[in-house]
Design a protein around this motif. Structure first.
Motif, PDB file in Angstrom:
ATOM      1  N   THR A 152     -30.959 -25.541   5.555  1.00 63.10           N
ATOM      2  CA  THR A 152     -31.759 -26.759   5.664  1.00 63.10           C
ATOM      3  C   THR A 152     -32.404 -27.215   4.366  1.00 63.10           C
ATOM      4  OG1 THR A 152     -32.285 -26.127   7.925  1.00 63.10           O
ATOM      5  CG2 THR A 152     -33.640 -27.851   6.937  1.00 63.10           C
ATOM      6  N   TRP A 153     -32.852 -26.268   3.577  1.00 61.55           N
ATOM      7  CA  TRP A 153     -33.675 -26.644   2.448  1.00 61.55           C
ATOM      8  C   TRP A 153     -33.041 -26.588   1.076  1.00 61.55           C
ATOM      9  CZ3 TRP A 153     -37.818 -28.816   4.579  1.00 61.55           C
ATOM     10  CH2 TRP A 153     -38.129 -28.431   5.878  1.00 61.55           C
ATOM     11  N   SER A 154     -32.148 -25.685   0.854  1.00 64.60           N
ATOM     12  CA  SER A 154     -31.674 -25.480  -0.507  1.00 64.60           C
ATOM     13  C   SER A 154     -30.892 -26.624  -1.132  1.00 64.60           C
ATOM     14  CB  SER A 154     -30.842 -24.198  -0.561  1.00 64.60           C
ATOM     15  OG  SER A 154     -31.632 -23.116  -0.120  1.00 64.60           O
ATOM     16  N   LYS A 155     -30.282 -27.427  -0.328  1.00 65.43           N
ATOM     17  CA  LYS A 155     -29.506 -28.488  -0.963  1.00 65.43           C
ATOM     18  C   LYS A 155     -30.347 -29.721  -1.264  1.00 65.43           C
ATOM     19  CE  LYS A 155     -26.986 -28.812   2.798  1.00 65.43           C
ATOM     20  NZ  LYS A 155     -26.258 -29.192   4.007  1.00 65.43           N
ATOM     21  N   PHE A 156     -31.568 -29.735  -0.751  1.00 62.29           N
ATOM     22  CA  PHE A 156     -32.420 -30.892  -0.996  1.00 62.29           C
ATOM     23  C   PHE A 156     -33.554 -30.620  -1.968  1.00 62.29           C
ATOM     24  CE2 PHE A 156     -30.523 -32.111   3.144  1.00 62.29           C
ATOM     25  CZ  PHE A 156     -29.865 -33.253   2.687  1.00 62.29           C
ATOM     26  N   THR A 157     -33.434 -29.561  -2.724  1.00 60.80           N
ATOM     27  CA  THR A 157     -34.456 -29.344  -3.736  1.00 60.80           C
ATOM     28  C   THR A 157     -34.122 -30.309  -4.864  1.00 60.80           C
ATOM     29  OG1 THR A 157     -33.066 -27.647  -4.746  1.00 60.80           O
ATOM     30  CG2 THR A 157     -34.755 -26.899  -3.209  1.00 60.80           C
ATOM     31  N   ASP A 158     -34.996 -30.369  -5.843  1.00 67.84           N
ATOM     32  CA  ASP A 158     -34.762 -31.291  -6.953  1.00 67.84           C
ATOM     33  C   ASP A 158     -34.852 -30.513  -8.251  1.00 67.84           C
ATOM     34  OD1 ASP A 158     -34.573 -33.412  -8.662  1.00 67.84           O
ATOM     35  OD2 ASP A 158     -36.645 -34.090  -8.353  1.00 67.84           O
ATOM     36  N   PRO A 159     -33.758 -30.231  -8.909  1.00 68.72           N
ATOM     37  CA  PRO A 159     -32.377 -30.558  -8.538  1.00 68.72           C
ATOM     38  C   PRO A 159     -31.864 -29.652  -7.416  1.00 68.72           C
ATOM     39  CG  PRO A 159     -32.384 -29.150 -10.451  1.00 68.72           C
ATOM     40  CD  PRO A 159     -33.820 -29.492 -10.172  1.00 68.72           C
ATOM     41  N   PRO A 160     -30.784 -30.080  -6.769  1.00 66.24           N
ATOM     42  CA  PRO A 160     -30.194 -29.272  -5.702  1.00 66.24           C
ATOM     43  C   PRO A 160     -29.893 -27.873  -6.234  1.00 66.24           C
ATOM     44  CG  PRO A 160     -29.270 -31.461  -5.655  1.00 66.24           C
ATOM     45  CD  PRO A 160     -30.098 -31.386  -6.926  1.00 66.24           C
ATOM     46  N   LEU A 161     -30.245 -26.910  -5.442  1.00 65.20           N
ATOM     47  CA  LEU A 161     -30.172 -25.531  -5.880  1.00 65.20           C
ATOM     48  C   LEU A 161     -28.798 -24.870  -5.827  1.00 65.20           C
ATOM     49  CD1 LEU A 161     -32.268 -23.382  -6.801  1.00 65.20           C
ATOM     50  CD2 LEU A 161     -32.423 -22.689  -4.401  1.00 65.20           C
TER      51      LEU A 161
END
Lengths: 359, 359
Positions: free
Chosen positions: A298-307
């Motif tokens: 859920t969260w890792s692809k929407f970090t900035d930058p994507p993780l």
DNA sequence: ATGAAAGCGCTAACAC
DNA sequence: GTGTTAGCGCTTTCAT
């Protein structure tokens, strides 16, 4: 009318009723329904009559009666340590565990152990014979280690197999039922950073946790392979898997030593580090490339930058662990499981943006 | 030496043994141990002897035997719908559920329902008498609605109470055991944005989900209260709680209509929206203020900017729901529970940065 | 104030 | 091939 029966609770159908309906005895019914070894001594026609009657009457065996009689419970207990700190990884594992258990006719009991209290539940479930095996997940901390030991002792006393899911529980006799290749993951992550040209790579780890230490070993292995010396000044080893500490430690590190990349042993810690690096004025990945571990859906692809991170097969490890535990319960031979992991490339490592957002 | 007993499995202590040890009958032991009504007819000294013997021998009642005898199972079943999409919220609720259940002497069975398959487990657990009550959590989607209905039917047939945790399950007889005040949360979030001076506030919601619709009603209520007309062009209603769709829908919205703030019905969706807004070239909170809903412990405070969001009391609602279910099982009166929620101020709404990172 | 005994529904050793 | 029967450990009614 049909007076009597003031409140009609759908009567549970018993074996006796189906025996009567099929014109045979309970024994025969039992043999048929359980496909017991003696089934060979049951004529095909009887078998069919019984099966039919059972179906017509909507029969379901009574678990308590069966358990009382067999001494088994056909259930296993999943113990979650420090559930507070777990999120999707736990859910993913639980899904996997259950998927396999269901296929083997087991049901799943669950209990959590956080600091105090919960202990008693655990013991009661085990001692009251509600479970044939125990699966441990999460990771014990200092507070919960005593509990862990008590649990192991209890299970051993009772002769109930106990296994751990995806993590070594140091100092206990618990066997790891299914592990993931933490070391390889750490190595892949670090090597990738090295390929991007970095040679001063910080490490944010957690001391005393088997999985974290393995990931760290992977980090070291990657350096060794590349012929780059590891500099202990680049290590931060937290005493616990704690985001606030991760934030602070990273902030401090960024202000005191020089590094151009960072490998963080979990995504949860990675977001904290990311935040700290930004607070320290760095831009990612330009000023600092980052790779995490876990690939939280859920969260890792929407970090900035994507993780960019190592994908942890939670579901699969849960499934495999359950499989092993069932083998243990049935006293069947078991083989150690080590699931492979692989890197998911996004942008925090310095790779180019993907064409679509689809990953 | 001591031949015989090739493998020594610690014999489970039974009531008979403790009866013998205490020099009384099983009946007396049972009365004492269960504090049964007849306990009044047991002399204090006998009582003490029994208790002592039980303790010395390390007695634990056999759950199966008790269940067979009483017809109860002293366990409840938690059914998780679409567990794939759940993370900490699920874990938090589970913790709450278990905490209360343990205190009441119940153990927890768990099963998940995702699309296909899982159904059977559920029925088996229920029909085999392993659970006295059912707690539903997660949210059913189109695929799982049929299953949901089957479950309700089955539970009703069996006379087993069934309750939902924190969400209305439309079109079913399931009663919500403990809900949170979604509407108030939506209103608080929106009002806060209005206080920051925004009047064109986009809404990212999910159609057909009770909780999301309630949060949306809160959004509308806030507008009404402030005398600001709501503009349906600012609504995006996803067909499902899906991050990819949230990303795309937000990107599209940002490029086609004019708004300076956004209320998103969940944090998971909020991070996707945040990402999309950045992709659209906006800076937050300057170009668009944002408020989410749920306050995910691990992730929401480390978004960039840190997410202002409505705190969802997961643990508490799990606890309360379990409480209600137990009342239902015991045929005790129950009162509806509606837990209050409140806003957690961070920076995505435009508020100033907190002094410390401590929140 | 306490005990005997009849189940609860199922399994499995043993007869026939 | 199929049926008898004795438990499994506990609860609970009814005697005493």
């Amino acid at each position: 009318m049909a007076a009597r029966r003031t409140k009609w609770q759908k009567r549970k159908v018993t074996m006796l009723e189906i025996a009567t309906a099929a014109g045979v005895s309970k024994t025969t019914v039992s043999f048929v329904l359980n496909n017991s070894p003696n089934i060979i001594a049951i004529s095909e026609s009887t078998r069919r009559r019984v099966l039919e009657a059972a179906k017509d009457l909507g029969y379901s065996p009574n678990a308590a009666a069966r358990s009382l009689s067999t001494g088994r419970s056909d259930a296993i207990l999943v113990v979650v340590f420090d559930s507070r700190s777990w999120d999707q990884s736990l859910v993913g594992r639980l899904r996997g565990v259950e998927a396999h258990l269901v296929s083997q006719g087991y049901s799943t009991h669950m209990c959590t152990v956080d600091g105090e209290g919960g202990t008693s539940t655990f013991f009661e479930i085990l001692r009251s014979g509600r479970a044939d095996g125990v699966l441990l997940t999460g990771s014990a901390t200092q507070d919960t280690y005593p509990v862990l030991h008590a649990i192991c002792g209890q299970a051993e006393d009772l002769g109930i197999p106990i296994a751990a899911l995806a993590d070594a529980w140091l100092g206990t006799p618990v066997r790891v039922a299914a592990d993931i290749d933490d070391e390889s993951g750490g190595e892949q992550a670090t090597s990738h950073l090295i390929e991007h040209g970095h040679s001063r790579i910080a490490l944010l780890g957690v001391a005393g946790q088997g999985w974290a230490e393995s990931r760290k070993r992977g980090y070291e292995a990657a350096h060794e392979k590349a012929g780059i010396p590891v500099d202990p000044h680049l290590f931060v080893q937290l005493d616990d898997h704690n985001q606030t500490w991760a934030y602070e430690a990273t902030l401090k590190l960024a202000r005191s030593v020089d590094f151009s990349a960072m490998f963080i042993v979990s995504d949860a810690l990675a977001v904290a580090a990311l935040s700290a690096l930004k607070a320290a004025g760095r831009r990612m990945p330009e000023d600092c490339a980052i790779v995490g571990f876990d690939n939280n859906e859920t969260w890792s692809k929407f970090t900035d930058p994507p993780l960019t991170t190592v994908h942890n097969p939670f579901y699969e490890s849960g499934f495999a662990a359950a499989e092993t535990l069932v083998h243990m319960i049935r006293r069947e031979p078991i083989k150690p499981v080590l699931l492979p992991v692989s890197l998911v490339f996004r942008e925090s490592c310095g790779c180019q943006r993907k064409v679509s957002q689809e990953q």
